[in-house]
Design a protein around this motif. Structure first.
Motif, PDB file in Angstrom:
ATOM      1  N   ASP A  74       6.647  65.081  40.425  1.00 57.01           N
ATOM      2  CA  ASP A  74       5.686  63.925  41.072  1.00 57.01           C
ATOM      3  C   ASP A  74       5.456  62.723  40.189  1.00 57.01           C
ATOM      4  O   ASP A  74       5.210  61.884  40.577  1.00 57.01           O
ATOM      5  N   THR A  75       5.442  63.037  38.892  1.00 59.39           N
ATOM      6  CA  THR A  75       5.177  61.914  37.921  1.00 59.39           C
ATOM      7  C   THR A  75       6.249  61.764  36.758  1.00 59.39           C
ATOM      8  O   THR A  75       7.208  62.791  36.619  1.00 59.39           O
TER       9      THR A  75
ATOM     10  N   PRO B  50       3.663  56.096  39.154  1.00 57.38           N
ATOM     11  CA  PRO B  50       2.281  55.100  38.901  1.00 57.38           C
ATOM     12  C   PRO B  50       2.021  55.527  37.278  1.00 57.38           C
ATOM     13  O   PRO B  50       1.128  54.739  36.868  1.00 57.38           O
TER      14      PRO B  50
ATOM     15  N   PRO C 243      15.304  69.089  51.643  1.00 53.17           N
ATOM     16  CA  PRO C 243      16.375  69.850  52.638  1.00 53.17           C
ATOM     17  C   PRO C 243      17.587  69.209  52.752  1.00 53.17           C
ATOM     18  O   PRO C 243      18.833  69.786  52.785  1.00 53.17           O
ATOM     19  N   ALA C 244      17.840  67.589  52.684  1.00 53.59           N
ATOM     20  CA  ALA C 244      18.986  66.900  52.671  1.00 53.59           C
ATOM     21  C   ALA C 244      19.885  67.531  51.546  1.00 53.59           C
ATOM     22  O   ALA C 244      20.810  67.674  51.704  1.00 53.59           O
TER      23      ALA C 244
ATOM     24  N   GLY D 189       9.023  53.176  41.199  1.00 56.91           N
ATOM     25  CA  GLY D 189       7.513  52.885  41.285  1.00 56.91           C
ATOM     26  C   GLY D 189       6.647  54.010  41.160  1.00 56.91           C
ATOM     27  O   GLY D 189       5.829  54.431  41.883  1.00 56.91           O
TER      28      GLY D 189
ATOM     29  N   LYS E  74      15.442  51.342  49.056  1.00 58.50           N
ATOM     30  CA  LYS E  74      14.700  51.881  50.012  1.00 58.50           C
ATOM     31  C   LYS E  74      14.190  50.808  51.304  1.00 58.50           C
ATOM     32  O   LYS E  74      14.287  49.790  50.713  1.00 58.50           O
ATOM     33  N   PRO E  75      14.413  51.336  52.201  1.00 58.88           N
ATOM     34  CA  PRO E  75      14.741  52.535  52.829  1.00 58.88           C
ATOM     35  C   PRO E  75      16.206  52.769  52.943  1.00 58.88           C
ATOM     36  O   PRO E  75      16.850  51.601  52.913  1.00 58.88           O
TER      37      PRO E  75
ATOM     38  N   ARG F 276       9.678  65.480  50.791  1.00 57.84           N
ATOM     39  CA  ARG F 276       9.878  66.526  52.064  1.00 57.84           C
ATOM     40  C   ARG F 276      11.273  66.280  52.880  1.00 57.84           C
ATOM     41  O   ARG F 276      11.626  67.343  53.295  1.00 57.84           O
ATOM     42  N   PHE F 277      11.906  65.108  52.700  1.00 62.24           N
ATOM     43  CA  PHE F 277      13.206  64.926  53.555  1.00 62.24           C
ATOM     44  C   PHE F 277      14.150  65.168  52.433  1.00 62.24           C
ATOM     45  O   PHE F 277      15.475  65.822  52.814  1.00 62.24           O
TER      46      PHE F 277
ATOM     47  N   ASP G  56       6.855  59.838  43.263  1.00 58.78           N
ATOM     48  CA  ASP G  56       5.270  60.272  43.404  1.00 58.78           C
ATOM     49  C   ASP G  56       4.814  60.431  45.026  1.00 58.78           C
ATOM     50  O   ASP G  56       3.797  60.768  45.537  1.00 58.78           O
ATOM     51  N   GLU G  57       5.839  60.068  45.722  1.00 63.08           N
ATOM     52  CA  GLU G  57       5.716  60.312  47.288  1.00 63.08           C
ATOM     53  C   GLU G  57       5.982  61.646  47.849  1.00 63.08           C
ATOM     54  O   GLU G  57       7.332  61.906  47.573  1.00 63.08           O
ATOM     55  N   ALA G  58       5.146  62.216  48.152  1.00 60.55           N
ATOM     56  CA  ALA G  58       5.309  63.666  48.864  1.00 60.55           C
ATOM     57  C   ALA G  58       6.473  63.577  49.984  1.00 60.55           C
ATOM     58  O   ALA G  58       7.097  64.508  50.220  1.00 60.55           O
ATOM     59  N   GLN G  59       6.153  62.447  50.656  1.00 64.48           N
ATOM     60  CA  GLN G  59       7.117  62.483  51.977  1.00 64.48           C
ATOM     61  C   GLN G  59       8.498  62.368  51.635  1.00 64.48           C
ATOM     62  O   GLN G  59       9.331  62.757  52.454  1.00 64.48           O
ATOM     63  N   MET G  60       8.738  61.728  50.506  1.00 59.89           N
ATOM     64  CA  MET G  60       9.988  61.460  50.078  1.00 59.89           C
ATOM     65  C   MET G  60      10.759  62.991  49.894  1.00 59.89           C
ATOM     66  O   MET G  60      11.769  63.247  50.289  1.00 59.89           O
TER      67      MET G  60
END
Lengths: 890, 230
Positions: B36-37, B60, B23-24, B58, B105-106, B19-20, B13-17
């Motif tokens: 996302d869900t 939601p 590309p990785a 985790g 994590k992390p 985001r990296f 659900d974390e957009a930031q996850m």
């Protein structure tokens, strides 16, 4: 024991041994009289120990100027004595506290039976020794056999001397070691003739009586027997501990019945001797009260208490039995407690009772069943302990006089009636007088009145008048009937009145107890409970009362009735003693008895809850004492309950703060870790695959690292702010602040996160300053704006308006987000409260940790302002936050 | 890069996850897909089964374990769990429910990709499981039930062998205490973790160069054990 049952150690014996661990050892040098060389022997042994390198000190040694004994003291450390001023005379006395402070391994303490100077902690030296032993110090002491409590009567019979300084037998039988210092009577008499035996001046007179060969022989036998018995006891004890079987005189139980007369102490001692003969059988001293009669003799309660005290010292238990049928009460108790031996005084019942077979002794003997009954002739009547209380005699006298006055009145009325109303039944007038006397003053007065009435009626009103001769035969019959009726009526009314009074006394006691119980159970806090208990106990005791509760390490006065009560140092010492030892101290006890207060530990279900101090009224009897005792028991339970309730509240608070901590931990673990994951993940991606990534992707990864680091920083800032608020470390500065400047600064700070949201400003041209901390205000506004950004969709405006009302400057911040459900609006300022919708999170618009609004409120309120939320504001949507701050005084 | 890179579905659900991770994964030769869900993720799996799933516990909308159970109903491929370090119970439950491995994590991207590779290889292996598993000088012949070390046969009790075989079949996956106990001792002993400790200890005595510093039978503290194959 059956054969199959393996021989097991007696648990009681093992328990007793465990109890002794950590205690000092008591060694007693026992002799038949002064001059046999006990002190000499003790000092010699002490010197030998010292030479072996053991820490030996001398507490008290009386050398009586004998040079050979004095020589032995040389080289031994002698502890300084305390000086106690009593009636302006300085007395030197053994210094218990000095000895406890010095803590030698072995302390030599001469003259075990010595009575301490008034004002000392304990009245008796053996009690000092008890405390030393409890503190782990070995005590060696000397004792003459005639000082043993149970032998007082025997010694008196042998020598004619009544010994005043006594030591409870229990103490000696608990001694770890007894060394008999023996001398033949002839040698002792020789020594005395040679002036080697010191006798105090006062005792010199008794010398002739005391130091006769036959007396000494008898005393020597007592000493030898006592020493042998102790050896025997120790052997038995050892055998029981090791589980060796033997013919234990099991099952013997002794009941000693005492009345409130002077023979009670001798009966108690007789009981103890019988118990000794029966291998330390358990024994109980009982006093029986008629439930239908009040205690008649004012000295009785005091005597009974004294007898009970002696019993306790001798190791017996005590009980007060109540019943209307005395023999039945006694025998019922005996049966229920498996009593095998009953000891009672030789009856001094009236001849009539004996003739009617109603004597208590007779009845008990007749119905005793399996129990053996011992009758003991009264020993020497002992002088009454203490001053007799103000006698109730005057009351009796008043009753008698009133009875006579009533009959005189009846005679007067009869005379008038006789003159003016011939033929009236004058007997009725007299009967009325008798009944009145009985109702008002009881049985005795009724009988006095009846006698007087008979005399008066006969003398004044029966022909021939003014003589006791009765002329008419018919009058004889009338008169006899009159006598019968008068006596019967008087007896009955008197009895009724006495019973009513006794039951009224009982009723009032029960009522008082009930009332106290009700009020105590209503006391919610310890303080309230203590106050109630002090009041009730004071009322019941007829004197002052205090309650002391533990406060940290010490004991502090919690309540007093009637207020105020100041306790002296000695009284506080007694209270602390009661608290620490769990035993009563002060008046009527063995510890610090000189004071007027008695301090008793309040022992509840789970242990001691506090200490109550009572000043009993001088005339208080057994009934009152019992009432106070029952009340204190209830009070202890009530105090304990209040304490538990307080602990419960504390627990609840702890649980709540635990929940909070759990929420905080959860928040930290998630809200710190998520940005960290991004930072670490993006950074390691850049390191591992940097070269293969497109420049745009690299830039995005770097941006995500900065954003997440900022998020972390904000979050840590929030946590710090929260900590400051929680810890009370927040000290807002007070400055005159233009709210518009602060708002502008806050908007600048969040500008980059606004995205496509427009901030509309509606600020007035003129605005009074507010008194506030600009830094805190800015942070509060930033938090509210961040909240708006988190919830309101991108592209919708945020409106900030400022206006003033009568006393305040108001900041209004509106967003057009989804609004807050009505049920939540009051709770949004709580910590860790956030309204999450999964779709929002999926878009990466994570709300904060749920701390922002809580911090905003904390800051605003710390500056004397208020914060409120309203939602929805535009139809179904939108939230408005209002901050109002008082205008600065112009 | 092959013409058909393996598709990896990331459910977080974390957009930031994303985001990296995207590309990785791409840089490592995978074709990342995003959900996302939990519901969207399950739908994506059902639509076209990916070659591997990365699942954040985790989420939601659905409990992590619940998501896993539902996914396992129709998906057999490797599932790698992302989880917070303190959610031990969740991790164990997820592994018991059929997850292949987990990453805390992390994490560093290198570790994440390594775990992903192991999980994927294990599933490839399972299709035609090798009869012999090698780890250094250790060789386990699953058909002949024979264990040799440096060519010499190692004497194992039947229980010891069963335990080693289960671990080796895992091919580098973490096996939870419960999984191992159930497989070797039966469901009745599923809670008797002390059995495991004793038998792992014995195996280490026989198989490790230095039993105090195990390199083949690794402990995942609080979770289970892992066999480090070549």
């Amino acid at each position: 024991m059956t054969i199959a049952d393996p021989v097991r150690p007696d648990p009681d014996a093992l328990l007793a041994q465990v109890k002794r661990q950590g205690r000092g050892r008591l060694k007693v040098y026992l002799g038949m009289g002064p001059g046999v060389g006990k002190t000499y022997e003790m000092l010699s042994a002490g010197r030998r120990r010292l030479a072996e390198g053991i820490d030996v000190a001398v507490g008290v040694v009386e050398t009586h100027g004998r040079s050979e004994t004095e020589a032995l003291l040389e080289g031994l450390e002698i502890l300084p004595r305390a000086t106690i001023v009593y009636r302006d005379r300085p007395l030197t006395e053994f210094d218990l506290d000095a000895a406890l402070g010095r803590r030698p391994k072995v302390l030599l303490l001469d003259e075990f039976a010595h009575s301490n100077a008034p004002g000392s902690r304990h009245p008796k030296r053996w009690q000092d020794a008890e405390e030393l032993l409890a503190a782990g110090i070995d005590v060696w002491t000397t004792l003459n056999v005639q000082h043993l409590e149970s032998l007082v009567d025997v010694v008196w019979k042998i020598t004619g001397v009544r010994v005043r300084e006594t030591v409870p037998d229990k103490v000696l039988s608990e001694a770890d070691e007894i060394e008999l210092v023996d001398l033949t009577p002839e040698e002792l008499i020789e020594r005395m003739a040679a002036g080697k035996v010191y006798l105090p001046e006062t005792a010199r007179l008794a010398r002739e009586r005391f130091f006769k060969p036959e007396n000494l022989t008898a005393l020597r036998e007592l000493a030898l027997r006592r020493a042998a018995q102790t050896v025997d006891d120790q052997l038995v004890g050892a055998m029981r501990r090791q589980g060796i079987e033997g013919p234990w005189a099991a099952g013997e139980r002794i009941l000693v019945l005492i009345a409130g007369d002077a023979t009670a102490p001798s009966l108690v001692r007789a009981g103890r001797r019988l118990a000794d003969l029966m291998m330390d059988a358990p024994w109980t001293v009982a006093h029986i009260e008629r439930s239908d009669l009040p205690a008649s003799d004012g000295r009785q309660p005091r005597r009974i208490q004294e007898a009970f005290r002696i019993a306790a010292q001798l190791g017996g238990s005590t009980v007060v039995l109540t019943g209307s049928d005395l023999p039945a009460t006694v025998l019922d108790f005996a049966r229920r407690n498996n009593v095998t031996q009953i000891v009672m005084g030789k009856s001094r019942d009236s001849l009539m009772r004996v003739l009617l077979g109603r004597s208590l002794g007779h009845e008990v003997l007749r119905r005793a069943g399996g129990a053996a009954v011992h009758f003991v002739s009264a020993g020497a009547p002992e002088p009454d302990p203490g001053p007799p209380p103000p006698a109730r005699l005057p009351r009796k006298w008043i009753g008698d006089a009133s009875a006579l006055a009533l009959i005189a009145l009846a005679s007067g009325i009869a005379a008038v009636l006789d003159k003016y109303a011939q033929g009236a039944n004058l007997g009725m007038i007299f009967l009325a007088g008798v009944l009145a006397a009985g109702l008002l003053f009881g049985l005795r007065s009724a009988l006095v009145a009846a006698t007087a009435a008979i005399a008066s009626y006969n003398y004044f009103f029966l022909e021939p008048r003014f003589s006791f001769v009765i002329g008419h035969a018919a009058d004889v019959l009338t008169f006899i009937i009159f006598i019968a009726v008068a006596v019967a009526a008087g007896y009955l009314t008197g009895r009724v009145r006495d019973q009513a009074r006794a039951s009224a006394q009982h009723t009032s006691a029960v009522t008082a107890l009930l009332a106290a119980s009700r009020r105590l159970s209503g006391a919610a806090t310890q303080a309230a409970g203590a106050t109630t208990l002090a009041e009730q106990a004071s009322a019941a005791a007829g004197g002052r009362a205090v309650v002391l509760l533990p406060q940290g390490e010490t004991l502090a006065l919690a309540a007093a009735a009637p207020e105020p009560v100041e306790l002296t140092t000695a009284e506080m010492t007694a209270a602390r003693w009661a608290w620490e030892k769990g035993e009563a101290a002060g008046s009527g006890t063995g510890t610090l008895p000189q004071m007027s207060w008695t301090f008793r530990p309040l022992v509840g279900v789970n242990g001691p809850a506090g200490v109550a101090g009572i000043e009993m009224a001088p005339r208080a009897g057994v009934e009152e004492e019992r009432l106070v005792g029952a009340m204190l028991d209830q009070g202890a339970v009530a105090l304990e309950r209040a304490e538990l309730a307080a602990a419960n509240i504390e627990n609840e608070a702890l649980r709540r703060s635990d929940r909070l901590r759990a929420a905080l931990l959860n928040s930290i673990s998630h809200d710190l870790r998520t940005p960290l994951s991004t930072v670490l993940g993006a950074a390691s991606t850049l390191i591992d695959y940097g070269k293969t990534l497109k420049p745009a992707v690299r830039g995005d990864l770097l941006a995500s690292i900065r954003e997440e680091a900022e998020r972390l920083s904000r979050y840590v800032g929030d946590l710090l702010d929260m900590t400051r608020l929680e810890g009370g470390a927040l000290n807002p500065r007070r400055e005159w602040v233009d709210v518009r400047d602060v708002l502008a600064a806050a908007i600048r700070r969040i500008e980059r996160r606004l995205g496509a949201r427009e901030v509309k400003r509606d600020f007035p041209g003129e605005l009074p300053d507010v008194e506030a901390d600009p830094g805190l205000l800015e942070q509060a506004v930033v938090n509210i704006l961040e909240n708006a950004i988190a919830y309101a969709p991108d592209g919708l405006p945020i409106e900030i308006a400022v206006y003033e009302d009568r006393a305040n400057v108001v900041i209004s911040i509106e967003d057009e987000g989804p609004g807050i459900p009505r049920a939540e609006i009051e709770r949004i300022f709580e910590r860790f409260r956030r309204l999450d919708e999964p779709t929002d999170r999926a878009k990466g618009e994570r709300k904060g940790a749920g701390l922002g609004l809580s911090i905003a409120r904390g800051f605003i309120e710390a500056m004397g302002g208020r914060i409120a939320a309203a939602s929805p504001i535009h139809g179904q949507r939108g939230t408005r936050m209002l901050i109002s701050l008082p205008k600065a005084a112009a | 890069m092959s013409a058909h890179p393996p598709r990896v579905l990331v459910i977080d659900d974390e957009a930031q996850m994303h985001r990296f991770l995207a590309p990785a994964l791409e840089a490592a030769g995978y074709a990342p897909e995003r959900a996302d869900t939990a519901i969207a993720g399950l739908a994506a799996i059902a639509r076209r089964a990916p070659d591997a799933v990365v699942l954040d516990l985790g989420l939601p909308d659905l409990d992590g374990k619940e998501t896993l159970v539902r996914a396992r109903a129709f998906y057999e491929g490797p599932i790698l769990i992302l989880s917070a370090r303190d959610a031990e119970i969740e991790k164990i439950e997820a592994l018991d429910a059929g997850a292949d491995d987990y990453v805390e994590k992390p994490f560093n991207i290198g570790e994440f990709l390594a775990r992903l590779r192991v999980a994927m290889r294990h599933h490839l292996n399972r299709k035609g499981a090798p009869a012999v598993i090698n780890a250094g000088d250790l060789s386990i012949d699953l058909l002949r039930r024979l264990v040799t070390r440096g060519g010499a046969a190692v004497k194992l009790s039947p229980r010891e062998y069963d335990l080693l075989a289960r671990l080796a079949e895992g091919g580098g996956r973490v096996l939870t205490h419960r999984q191992l106990l159930t497989a070797v001792w039966g469901p009745a002993n599923a809670e008797d973790v002390q059995y495991l400790r004793v038998f792992i200890g014995r195996l280490r005595q026989k198989l490790e160069d230095d039993p105090a510093v195990p390199t083949r039978l690794a402990t995942e503290s609080g979770v289970g054990y892992r066999f480090m194959a070549d």
